[in-house]
Design an enzyme around this catalytic site. Structure first.
Site, short mmCIF file in Angstrom:
data_model
loop_
_atom_site.label_atom_id
_atom_site.label_comp_id
_atom_site.label_asym_id
_atom_site.label_seq_id
_atom_site.Cartn_x
_atom_site.Cartn_y
_atom_site.Cartn_z
N SER A 319 0.85 -1.19 0.00
CA SER A 319 0.00 0.00 0.00
C SER A 319 0.88 1.23 0.00
CB SER A 319 -0.88 0.02 1.25
OG SER A 319 -0.11 0.35 2.40
N ASP A 320 0.36 2.35 -0.51
CA ASP A 320 1.02 3.62 -0.23
C ASP A 320 0.93 3.83 1.28
OD1 ASP A 320 2.28 6.07 -0.47
OD2 ASP A 320 1.03 6.74 -2.14
N CYS A 321 1.71 4.76 1.79
CA CYS A 321 1.86 4.85 3.25
C CYS A 321 0.58 5.29 3.94
CB CYS A 321 3.03 5.75 3.59
SG CYS A 321 4.59 5.03 3.04
#
Length: 796
Positions: A319-321
């Site tokens: 995932s993106d952060c």
């Protein structure tokens, strides 16, 4: 700082993770580097007797063995980007998050410059490199970054999993992260992604003298066929998908729902990711913050499953952060945190950049929302990449890449490459009456005016590190003209006051020549910040116009920053003789600019994005449609579909010489065959197209276009050949024209050079219909090369 409810059985694990990781928030984009750590590795004697340490076994066997040894809390610990390690198995902590967009960057917590290696080569920002339209250059840059990344890992200052490249389409000129991308064209973005991943992941081999780049070499680090071979480093194609809005009006990337048609998804947003995976063999994919048609991207199981089942992806998905947290906290797509991580894991996400899965996975299992098998599936993908990287092969210094170290970072070879990349990415937008290049022997004094002209921070762009050897624009120019004066003109790039104008005007009046350096920097465009105007910031335009009006001779205007600018006033002003776009050219940008201005390098860069007029800002940024809609006064986007006026078109770029073309060879007729054996010829001809899925063989339809390029001037030059196509009549949904191939060639003065461009009709001449299916128009296609046109008839 976000507050979480912890599970008691994971309390010790969480405390261990927290010792090494600052609490991630949704805005996590900058992280303080960790202190220098001594290199630690798994399978260190005496804990090397486990089968997962046995390098003679297939990766699948080793992975299954390690998985069988893990407890549930240990499995869950792998779901955090800051893996805390498993001491009882001799597995040390590992940080998955490192960044390398255009050089080893400080953004990710996996990188630090506090050890033996204090700096790394800072190449031009991605948009600048894209402006070179040079595939071999892209490969060489990523290969060099890879060498430096592995060297930093061997020094205990980096990880092996890097989250680059950014291959989103630069759809809207206001996007703050457009600078990080290869531009607006799917073909160019796809090509860049493929070259970056190939170079970065290890398409080269070692010898006694270090590492040689081997462009085009296939799988030289082959190991197990089912594992796709060993990896030098792991590259990650991001952000999947339709992500290109930060913060505009009431819209935020954390909650934005990108409404995308099947048509646009197929022929604009998805091609770069498909190419990155199928041709580049990327080992990582990152899902984005935004929703796509109502479902958060990291919960879109249909899209993530297609990546594996249809595109053959064999890596891990991150995932993106905190993009897993946003499923619940921003999108409100689910009602509990447990639902968010369950949806993400079941959709195909393997690891969470952040701590959401770490905190809530066990609770989700306890509540029946998640099964341990879902975590096992994710771990198999994660472990497969770690095994390919050699993380369970014992001491990495004894391995294939163990000789790489500080001596391989900031080498002269890499710094020369950074300079060449900076040169090739400079775009000459205007050169009235051949004002440039200047003759340094005929100049007595030079004025350099602009708020960023004497600051190295103007060179970097987003996701940068600590450069090896940087010089400002003023310093670069001063190597040619000793009598040089620098005046900021504005306090900063925002240029909110004209209080410093008088000094700038005075210097301009008395100097022989004037160079103005204005434009954008990271205070105007960056992650989490979109622009609201396409004009120069603050009072910059006023500064430029006033200086041009008082200078002895016409001035040279240098534009910095990634986002397109409406500089119509400068294009139309005869007192502004030349305009150059530099973007963010990296550590060698100061030297490269001086070489171009004084004629030691002939500019050949082309714009990888359209430059729109200020009136374009009336178009809502949240409208994701690519195709024009005249009934709603919507002009469309990018050179493929935009119908409005432009300041500079995609592909624009001048030279100090002139070029002419000839088609040496290209087919005039192409017969296609369908797999449908029924008598459907009349049907196809009536509807005017055939689906590419129904064609008997796309491979057999490929053809070469042979081209001659004539340099008609007095100066050698590197030139970008761009081949376009269009249909001879208006076809509903078809692009107005589309780029189908490009090649950068070296030419000599008054000499001709030949090049060849491969055209795949199924890929390059097709487009998506309203149902998202690729179709090939039957009838006349026009191949365009500059002002030349060549007719190609496609028939059954």
């Amino acid at each position: 700082m976000r507050r979480y409810n912890t599970q008691s059985s994971l309390l010790t694990l969480i405390l261990l993770c927290s010792l090494l990781q600052q609490q991630l928030t949704v805005k996590a984009s900058k992280t303080t580097p960790l202190p220098n750590l001594k290199l630690k590795f798994s399978c260190n004697p005496p804990q090397n007797s486990y089968p997962f340490c046995n390098t003679s076994l297939p990766h699948s066997t080793r992975s299954q063995n390690l998985l069988s040894l893990l407890t549930l809390p240990e499995k869950i610990s792998f779901l955090c980007n800051n893996f805390s390690g498993i001491p009882r198995l001799g597995i040390p902590p590992y940080q998955w998050w490192s960044e390398s967009l255009h050089g080893i960057a400080t953004n990710g917590p996996g990188i630090n410059f506090n050890g033996l290696i204090k700096s790394a080569t800072m190449f031009p920002q991605v948009l600048n490199s894209a402006a070179s339209f040079n595939k071999s250059l892209w490969f060489e840059i990523s290969s060099a970054i890879s060498v430096e990344g592995r060297s930093m890992y061997n020094s205990g200052q980096a990880g092996l999993t890097f989250w680059a490249p950014n291959i989103n389409i630069f759809r809207d000129p206001r996007w703050g992260r457009g600078q990080e991308t290869p531009g607006e064209d799917p073909l160019v973005v796809s090509s860049f992604g493929v070259e970056f991943v190939k170079g970065f992941q290890g398409q080269f081999f070692g010898n006694g003298d270090g590492y040689n780049y081997n462009y085009g070499k296939k799988k030289v680090l082959e190991e197990d066929e089912d594992d796709d071979g060993l990896l030098m480093l792991s590259a990650c194609c991001k952000h999947f998908t339709a992500y290109d809005l930060e913060k505009w009006g009431n819209f935020s990337r954390y909650s934005f729902d990108a409404v995308v048609t099947e048509q646009d998804m197929e022929d604009t947003y998805q091609p770069p990711f498909k190419s990155c995976i199928q041709q580049g063999k990327a080992s990582c994919l990152m899902c984005s913050y935004n929703s796509v048609n109502g479902i958060p991207a990291c919960a879109r199981g249909d899209l993530l499953e297609k990546v594996r089942s249809d595109w053959g992806f064999r890596g891990y998905i991150t995932s993106d952060c905190d993009a897993v947290a946003t499923i619940y906290e921003y999108h409100s797509y689910v009602t509990t945190a447990e639902d968010a991580i369950a949806d993400a894991l079941k959709a195909g996400v393997d690891i969470n950049c952040g701590t959401y899965m770490l905190y809530y996975a066990e609770s989700a299992i306890g509540k029946g929302k998640l099964k341990q098998e879902d975590i096992d599936r994710a771990l198999k993908n994660l472990l497969s990449v770690l095994l390919r990287l050699g993380l369970f092969n014992g001491d990495p210094l004894n391995g294939m890449f163990g000789r790489l170290g500080s001596q391989d970072v900031c080498t002269q070879k890499h710094q020369r490459l950074a300079l060449e990349a900076a040169r090739e990415g400079i775009v000459l937008l205007k050169n009235y009456d051949n004002f440039l290049p200047l003759n340094k022997h005929h100049i007595s004094s030079l004025a350099i005016i602009g708020p960023g002209a004497n600051s190295t921070s103007q060179l970097w762009g987003g996701y940068s590190g600590v450069p090896c050897n940087a010089k400002t624009y003023a310093e670069g120019l001063q190597t040619y003209i000793k009598e040089t004066s620098y005046v900021g003109g504005c306090l900063n790039v925002a240029c909110e006051s004209n209080s410093m104008f008088d000094e700038a005007l005075l210097v301009a009046e008395v100097s022989d020549y004037v160079i103005l350096v204005v434009g954008l920097d990271l205070t105007q465009e960056t992650e989490d910040k979109d622009r609201v105007t396409l004009l120069l910031p603050g009072k910059q335009m006023e500064l430029v116009s006033l200086v041009a009006s008082v200078s002895r001779r016409p001035v040279i205007l240098v534009l910095t920053g990634g986002g397109p600018l409406d500089v119509s006033f400068a294009e139309e002003n005869s007192r502004i003789a030349s305009i150059l776009w530099l973007g963010y050219p990296g550590e060698a940008g100061g030297k490269a600019l001086a070489e171009v201005i004084f004629g030691d390098h002939n500019p050949g860069g082309r714009l990888p994005m359209t430059w729109y007029p200020e009136s374009f800002t009336k178009i809502p940024m949240n409208n994701m449609n690519m195709r024009a809609d005249p009934s709603h006064l919507y002009p469309g986007r990018t050179h493929r579909f935009y119908t409005g006026k432009v300041v500079y078109k995609f592909g624009h770029g001048l030279s100090y010489t002139n070029y002419t073309y000839k088609f040496l060879s290209a087919p005039i007729m192409l017969n296609v065959f369908t797999e449908n054996k029924s008598n459907s010829r009349i049907l196809y001809q009536r509807i005017g197209y055939v689906s590419t899925d129904e064609l008997f063989s796309c491979d057999s339809l490929r053809f070469n276009v042979e081209i001659s390029v004539m340099n008609g001037g007095f100066m050698d030059g590197s030139h970008v050949v761009m081949l376009y196509s269009k249909t001879s009549r208006n076809v509903d949904g078809a692009p107005r024209k589309q780029l189908i191939g490009f090649s950068r060639v070296h030419t000599t003065a008054h000499g001709s050079t030949e090049t060849s461009i491969v055209v795949d009709p199924c890929e390059h001449l097709s487009f998506a219909n309203e149902h998202g299916k690729r179709v090939l128009h039957l009838g006349e296609h026009i191949l365009m090369l500059g002002d030349l046109e060549h007719s190609l008839l496609i028939d059954l």
